[in-house]
Design an enzyme around this catalytic site. Structure first.
Site, PDB file in Angstrom:
ATOM      1  N   TRP A 107       0.822  -1.213   0.000  1.00 13.67           N
ATOM      2  CA  TRP A 107       0.000   0.000   0.000  1.00 13.67           C
ATOM      3  C   TRP A 107       0.853   1.258   0.000  1.00 13.67           C
ATOM      4  CZ3 TRP A 107      -4.497  -0.719  -1.779  1.00 13.67           C
ATOM      5  CH2 TRP A 107      -5.220  -1.885  -1.487  1.00 13.67           C
ATOM      6  N   ASP A 178      -0.860   6.800   6.703  1.00 14.50           N
ATOM      7  CA  ASP A 178      -1.924   5.860   6.359  1.00 14.50           C
ATOM      8  C   ASP A 178      -2.046   4.885   7.534  1.00 14.50           C
ATOM      9  OD1 ASP A 178      -3.407   3.688   5.550  1.00 14.50           O
ATOM     10  OD2 ASP A 178      -2.354   3.398   3.645  1.00 14.50           O
ATOM     11  N   LYS A 202     -11.189  -1.771   8.086  1.00 13.34           N
ATOM     12  CA  LYS A 202     -10.258  -2.673   8.768  1.00 13.34           C
ATOM     13  C   LYS A 202     -10.542  -2.691  10.278  1.00 13.34           C
ATOM     14  CE  LYS A 202      -8.118  -3.079   4.767  1.00 13.34           C
ATOM     15  NZ  LYS A 202      -7.170  -2.125   4.230  1.00 13.34           N
TER      16      LYS A 202
HETATM   17  C1  LIG Z   1      -6.755  -1.664   2.809  1.00 17.23           C
HETATM   18  C2  LIG Z   1      -5.684  -0.659   2.782  1.00 17.23           C
HETATM   19  C3  LIG Z   1      -5.643   0.372   1.832  1.00 17.23           C
HETATM   20  C4  LIG Z   1      -6.657   0.488   0.721  1.00 17.23           C
HETATM   21  O1  LIG Z   1      -7.895   0.812   1.184  1.00 17.23           O
HETATM   22  P1  LIG Z   1      -9.121   1.106   0.172  1.00 17.23           P
HETATM   23  O2  LIG Z   1     -10.146   1.607   1.124  1.00 17.23           O
HETATM   24  O3  LIG Z   1      -9.465  -0.207  -0.458  1.00 17.23           O
HETATM   25  O4  LIG Z   1      -8.691   2.098  -0.812  1.00 17.23           O
HETATM   26  C5  LIG Z   1      -4.639   1.297   1.919  1.00 17.23           C
HETATM   27  N1  LIG Z   1      -3.696   1.231   2.880  1.00 17.23           N
HETATM   28  C6  LIG Z   1      -3.683   0.235   3.797  1.00 17.23           C
HETATM   29  C7  LIG Z   1      -2.596   0.203   4.827  1.00 17.23           C
HETATM   30  C8  LIG Z   1      -4.672  -0.732   3.774  1.00 17.23           C
HETATM   31  O5  LIG Z   1      -4.660  -1.698   4.686  1.00 17.23           O
END
Ligand SMILES: *Cc1c(COP(=O)(O)O)cnc(C)c1O
Length: 366
Positions: A107, A178, A202
């Site tokens: 990511w 993030d 998540k």
């Molecule tokens: C799941 C995830 C993403 C992507 O998320 P979306 O909502 O599908 O765009 C980005 N960064 C991390 C660390 C993730 O776990």
């Protein structure tokens, strides 16, 4: 089957992930008729009293859980974390300028690539050579001359690695994070950050909304005019509803904040998460049969990526675990093997059941 509700299994999905059963039961009621209004949560106007209350409580509880002071703005947006990968440079990066990215996984790599639409990503760390098996020490991070911001990913959902410290950005440079897969899993020192974001699916709720927490001073610094749907300022000025928001997702996230408070807040939740992950790592460490993907000093408390001695056995592990009431243990296609996600809502009983199963599986196949 040993899950707390008889018809549910232990769900180790990396995302959308497990939600607290208490929350799901409340949702079941409120979908029919919320707060005696005679109307379900999904059917209320986003400008009417019921949603006003839901939204304001979500803002308030979000502040309470994270200790978010008044000079930070809280936004609920759409488009997932992936949308933030574009909105961050759009809102913070002048044309052609450089932003620094710590690339510690799949990511983080995507985040850095999206930056190219507006400027230049400088990879201040790149873990690709060792297939992203670890988190850098501060001394391994090499910043560029004058980055517009520094971006990193606190927990690498696929690799199963996690920062156990907050990296220091160069003086005066905004730190952006993030936090998709570990937000509100442990106490947060928001003062160290200028902007954090996390897709809800998540650790916070269902898919459909993304929590963004940013310093208010950033709202005045957009380097270009932006369409309303892409502008942090437009969302801030309109209580995250410049247009119809994902009402249902925001409502569930609000319930999850209340649930975290009821658990005793982030300190209590962190304690539980630590002991949950330890139950599984202890099995991995007790034998040569299982091997974790992450280097030991970089292990994630949220996503535990591991494998057995062969891809065939991994497959058998996943199939047999399912029969025992443990689902979604398949690892991401980029590294294979298994991945057990142990988010806030995974009960300790789930981790105990998995550890027990791991030992039995090894006895039979090891
Ligand atoms: C799941 C995830 C993403 C992507 O998320 P979306 O909502 O599908 O765009 C980005 N960064 C991390 C660390 C993730 O776990």
């Amino acid at each position: 089957m040993t899950a707390t509700a008889t018809d549910r299994v232990f769900n180790f999905s990396a995302g959308p992930g497990v939600l607290p059963e208490e929350v799901l039961k409340q949702v079941q009621e409120d979908v029919w008729n919320i707060a005696g209004s005679g109307v379900g949560i999904m059917e209320h106007s986003h400008r009417a009293d019921t949603y006003d209350r839901v939204l304001h409580e979500a803002f308030q509880d979000c502040r309470k859980v994270g200790g978010i002071p008044d000079d930070y703005e809280i936004l609920f947006m759409s488009g997932g974390a992936s949308m933030q990968n574009a909105l961050i440079p759009a809102n913070l990066l002048p044309d052609g300028a450089t932003a620094d990215y710590l690339v510690t996984g799949y990511w983080a790599d995507k985040s850095a690539k999206e930056c190219k639409f507006y400027g230049k990503p400088h990879l201040a760390f790149d873990g690709k050579a060792t297939n992203y098996d670890h988190i850098p020490q501060q001394s391994e991070i090499k910043y560029s001359e004058k980055p517009a911001y520094v971006h990193y990913t606190s927990n690498n959902t696929i690799m199963g690695t996690q920062f156990h410290y907050v990296p220091t950005a160069p003086a005066g440079v905004p730190l952006v994070c993030d936090m998709c897969s570990d937000i509100y899993s442990e106490p947060l020192d928001i003062r160290k950050f200028s902007l954090i974001y996390a897709g809800a699916q998540k650790n916070l709720g269902p898919a459909g909304t993304t929590l963004v927490i940013l310093k208010k001073e950033l709202l005045e610094k957009a380097p270009r005019p932006l369409p309303m749907t892409l502008s942090y300022k437009a969302f801030a000025e309109n209580e995250s509803r410049p247009n119809t928001p994902p009402v249902f997702a925001i409502y569930v996230v609000g319930l999850v904040f209340k649930w975290i408070l009821k658990q005793g807040g982030l300190a209590a939740v962190a304690q539980r998460n630590k002991s949950k992950a330890k139950i599984i790592y202890d099995v991995i460490d007790s034998t040569g049969f299982y091997k974790g993907h992450a280097r030991e000093d970089s292990r994630s408390l949220m996503n535990i990526s591991f494998h057995t001695t062969s891809p065939e056995l991994d497959k058998a592990f996943i199939a047999e675990a399912l029969k025992e009431g443990m689902d979604n243990l398949k690892g991401h296609r980029s590294i294979g093997g298994m991945r057990a996600s142990t988010y806030n809502a995974m009960p300790v009983e789930g981790c105990e059941a998995l550890a027990q199963f791991m030992k039995e599986f090894e006895r039979r196949h090891g």
